[in-house]
Design an enzyme around this catalytic site. Structure first.
Site, PDB file in Angstrom:
ATOM      1  N   CYS A 382      21.287   3.526 -12.555  1.00  0.00           N
ATOM      2  CA  CYS A 382      21.303   3.062 -11.168  1.00  0.00           C
ATOM      3  C   CYS A 382      22.180   1.817 -11.043  1.00  0.00           C
ATOM      4  CB  CYS A 382      19.884   2.850 -10.655  1.00  0.00           C
ATOM      5  SG  CYS A 382      19.794   3.035  -8.880  1.00  0.00           S
ATOM      6  N   HIS A 508      17.254   7.902 -11.740  1.00  0.00           N
ATOM      7  CA  HIS A 508      16.325   7.292 -12.709  1.00  0.00           C
ATOM      8  C   HIS A 508      15.729   8.342 -13.647  1.00  0.00           C
ATOM      9  CE1 HIS A 508      16.246   3.230 -10.979  1.00  0.00           C
ATOM     10  NE2 HIS A 508      16.528   3.870  -9.854  1.00  0.00           N
ATOM     11  N   GLU A 510      14.407   7.944 -16.408  1.00  0.00           N
ATOM     12  CA  GLU A 510      13.212   7.461 -17.138  1.00  0.00           C
ATOM     13  C   GLU A 510      11.919   7.978 -16.527  1.00  0.00           C
ATOM     14  OE1 GLU A 510      15.236   5.654 -15.274  1.00  0.00           O
ATOM     15  OE2 GLU A 510      14.242   4.000 -14.237  1.00  0.00           O
TER      16      GLU A 510
HETATM   17  N1  GLN Z   1      20.619  -2.166  -5.800  1.00  0.00           N
HETATM   18  C1  GLN Z   1      21.247  -0.919  -6.061  1.00  0.00           C
HETATM   19  C2  GLN Z   1      21.207   0.000  -4.858  1.00  0.00           C
HETATM   20  O1  GLN Z   1      20.398  -0.190  -3.971  1.00  0.00           O
HETATM   21  C3  GLN Z   1      20.648  -0.241  -7.273  1.00  0.00           C
HETATM   22  C4  GLN Z   1      19.253   0.228  -7.043  1.00  0.00           C
HETATM   23  C5  GLN Z   1      18.520   0.514  -8.325  1.00  0.00           C
HETATM   24  O2  GLN Z   1      18.977   0.166  -9.415  1.00  0.00           O
HETATM   25  N2  GLN Z   1      17.363   1.137  -8.226  1.00  0.00           N
HETATM   26  O3  GLN Z   1      21.936   0.945  -4.794  1.00  0.00           O
END
Ligand code: GLN
Length: 547
Positions: A382, A508, A510
Site C-alpha cells: 500500500c 493488503h 497480509e
Molecule cells: N495513505 C495511502 C493512501 O491512502 C496508503 C494507505 C495505506 O497504506 N493503507 O492511499
C-alpha cells in the site's frame, strides 16, 4: 438453532480474549462443527477505521470492506469462519442504528431507552451473525467487566440465556491469576472479584479460563471453583506462551476445554478432534532449520499491534520455509536520522507496510532505495508501493521532486495521486477504497509466479493510486505494472524484473494469510530473502571456512 458462546474478560485488559475466542473457534471447527465469530466493542466510534494505530493497533479489513478490530484477524487466521459487517459491532454502530430507527418513526410513541431498545439492538446484532446452519456463534465482548461502557452488552448477553434457553448459551470468562513474587503465590482474589461483578449483573460464568504465568495447582483450582461457583473441571488454565500464539489452542485442549464445551452445550454433532496439521505447524515453528532477518520499516515500529497481520504473515511464510524470522521493527524516522546503512545493513529482506501521514516518509524512500540498489528483496504494501514509486521516479526516471499528492500537493511530478472516485469525498469514516477487488496479474511476473494464477482478489484500504500518466515512462526505465484492475485502469502491483525480488502491491495481502495457508507473496518474499541469506553464508564459508 445456533448455540452461543459469550467470552468476557476480567481483572485487566489485553488478556488475549481475541486469541482465546479464535482458539475456541478453531477447536470446535476441528471437531467438525460450523462456527461464526463476532466481536462487540464498547467504544463509541462506529468502527475503528478513524482511530490511530497508536490507540487501537491495526485496522483489520474484511472482504466486504468493513474496517474492524484486529481481533478479527485472529479469527480469520485460526478458523475458516466467514466474516462480514455483522462480525464487529461497536456501541457507536448500535446507537447509530437505534437513532436512525427513532428518526424513521419505528418507535413512535415510545421512550427510547438503553433497556430494552439498545439491548434488543445488540441481541439482533448477535442474531445477524448466526445465519442458517451454524452450530456455534462465539461472541467476544471487548473491554473488561466492570467498565461502565460494556454494561449494555453484558445485559444483552444475560438476556440471551433467557431467550434461547440456558442449555444453548455458554458464558466463558477470561481472567488473570497473577503471581506475587513477595508472597511466592498465585493470587485468586482478582478472579473472585471479577466473577463477583459478573454475578451481580446476573451472569454466572460456566467456564473460567485463567491466564497465569505459573501452573495452577489443584488447590488453586479448587479454591477458584469454590469462590466462583463453578465445577473444578471448568477452571481451565491458560499459561503464558513465550513461544507462539499458535500454541494456545493446543494447551487449551490439554486442559480439556473443547470436551467441556461440547458437553455443556450438548453439541451432539461434534466429531473427534482433528489437530494433526496444527501440531505439525507448531512443531515446525519450534524446530526451524534456518534463520533470517527481515526489516519492517514503518512509522509505528514501537507499537506491537500496529502491523499485527504483517508480522503474522511473515511468520506464516517462515513456517512454510522451515525458517525463523528475526523481525527488526525499524522506525522510518530513525533511518532519516541515523542513516540507512547503519539501520539496514545485514538484513535479508526489507518490507515497507501501509500507512498515512507524512512523518517518516523520506526514511521509507531511503530504505527502498537501499533495497533496490543492493539487490535486497523488497516488499512494499500500500503506502509501501507508493513510496517505491516515488523513489523510482526520483532516482531512476530522473523526475526531481516527484511525490505523492498526499504529502506534497504542488509536486512537479505527482506520480501518486488521489483516486478519481475520492475527489468529491470529504467524510473520513468508511470512505476509502475498501475491501476485496479483483486484480489481473501480468503473466511471467514475480506475482504470477507466486500466485500460480492470474485472476486474484485482494483487500484494499487506500485513497491514492499510481498516476497512469507515468506508466510508460516507468516501464521504459524498468518498473512494470505486474497487475491491474480488470479494466486496466488502476495499477495494483509494480515490480522491477531486473531485481532479485522487488514487488509493491496497492492492496493488503497480509489480511489473507493463514498459518496453514501462507500468502503466496509473503512466501515468495521470504523465500527470496532466505535464498539471499543462504547465498551469503555460503560465500562467507568459502571466504572463511572457520566460520
Ligand atoms: N495513505 C495511502 C493512501 O491512502 C496508503 C494507505 C495505506 O497504506 N493503507 O492511499
Amino acid at each position: 438453532m445456533s448455540k452461543h458462546i459469550f467470552v468476557t474478560g476480567g481483572v485487566v485488559s489485553s488478556l488475549g480474549k481475541g486469541l482465546t475466542s479464535a482458539s475456541i473457534g478453531m477447536l470446535l471447527e476441528q471437531r467438525g462443527l460450523s462456527v461464526r465469530l463476532q466481536k462487540l466493542d464498547p467504544y463509541i466510534n462506529v468502527d475503528p477505521g478513524t482511530m490511530s494505530p497508536y490507540q487501537h493497533g491495526e485496522v483489520y479489513v474484511l472482504d466486504d470492506g468493513s474496517e474492524t478490530d484486529l481481533d478479527l484477524g485472529h479469527y480469520e487466521r485460526f478458523t475458516n469462519s466467514p466474516l462480514n459487517k455483522h462480525s464487529n459491532y461497536t456501541t457507536g454502530k448500535i446507537y447509530q442504528s437505534v437513532i436512525e430507527k427513532e428518526r424513521h418513526g419505528e418507535y413512535l410513541g415510545q421512550t427510547v431507552q438503553v433497556i430494552p431498545h439498545i439491548t434488543n439492538e445488540i441481541k439482533e446484532a448477535v442474531e445477524k451473525c448466526a445465519g442458517e446452519g451454524v452450530d456455534v456463534v462465539i461472541t467476544e465482548i471487548g473491554g473488561t467487566v466492570g467498565d461502565i461502557e460494556s454494561q449494555p452488552f453484558l445485559e444483552a448477553i444475560r438476556q440471551m440465556a433467557l431467550d434461547k434457553g440456558k442449555e444453548n448459551v455458554l458464558y466463558i470468562h477470561l481472567t488473570l491469576v497473577p503471581f506475587l513474587k513477595a508472597a511466592a503465590e498465585l493470587k485468586t482474589k482478582p478472579t473472585q472479584h471479577s466473577v463477583g461483578q459478573l454475578r451481580q449483573i446476573g451472569i454466572q460464568p460456566d467456564i473460567l479460563i485463567c491466564r497465569t504465568e505459573r501452573s495452577l495447582s489443584r488447590d488453586d483450582r479448587t479454591k477458584i471453583a469454590l469462590f466462583c461457583n463453578v465445577p473444578v473441571e471448568a477452571v481451565i488454565e491458560e499459561k503464558d506462551k513465550d513461544f507462539s500464539v499458535y500454541e494456545v489452542p493446543l494447551s487449551l485442549v490439554d486442559h480439556g476445554l473443547d470436551e467441556l464445551i461440547v458437553r455443556k452445550l450438548n453439541l451432539d454433532r461434534a466429531g473427534p478432534l482433528e489437530l494433526d496439521h496444527w501440531r505439525e505447524l507448531v512443531r515446525r515453528l519450534r524446530n526451524p532449520q534456518y534463520e533470517l532477518s527481515i526489516a519492517v520499516v514503518g512509522k509505528y515500529a514501537e507499537h506491537r499491534d500496529a502491523y499485527k497481520s504483517i508480522y503474522e504473515a511473515l511468520d506464516h511464510a517462515a513456517m512454510h520455509h522451515h525458517a525463523q524470522i528475526r523481525i527488526q521493527r525499524i522506525h522510518s524516522e530513525a533511518v532519516e536520522q541515523e542513516g540507512v546503512e547503519r539501520m539496514l545493513s545485514g538484513v535479508d529482506g526489507i518490507l515497507v507496510p501501509g500507512g498515512f501521514g507524512e512523518r517518516g516518509i523520506e526514511g521509507k524512500v531511503e530504505a527502498i532505495r537501499f533495497a533496490r540498489e543492493r539487490n535486497i528483496p523488497f516488499f512494499g504494501i500500500c503506502l509501501g508501493l507508493q513510496c517505491a514509486v516515488v523513489e523510482f521516479a526520483r532516482n531512476v526516471v530522473g523526475l526531481q521532486g516527484a511525490h505523492s499528492t498526499e504529502f506534497e500537493k504542488n509536486t512537479p511530478h505527482p506520480v501518486i495521486c488521489l483516486l478519481n472516485e475520492q475527489k468529491t469525498i470529504t467524510d473520513k469514516g468508511g470512505t476509502m477504497r475498501l475491501g476485496a477487488q479483483p486484480t489481473v496479474v501480468t503473466p511471467e511476473s514475480r506475482a504470477a509466479e507466486a500466485y500460480g494464477n492470474l485472476d486474484i482478489s485482494e483487500r484494499h484500504r487506500h485513497r491514492y493510486e499510481f498516476n497512469n500518466q507515468y506508466r510508460q515512462q516507468f516501464a521504459a526505465n524498468g518498473m512494470i505494472p505486474a497487475g491491474t484492475s480488470p479494466d486496466g485502469g488502476l495499477v495494483e502491483i509494480v515490480e522491477l524484473p531486473e531485481h532479485p525480488w522487488f514487488v509493491g502491491v496497492q492492496y493488503h495481502p497480509e489480511f489473507k494469510s493463514q498459518p496453514t495457508r501462507p500468502h503466496p507473496l509473503f512466501a515468495g518474499f521470504v523465500g527470496a530473502a532466505l535464498a539471499r541469506r543462504l547465498a551469503r553464508s555460503e560465500r562467507s564459508l568459502e571466504e572463511n571456512p572457520l566460520i
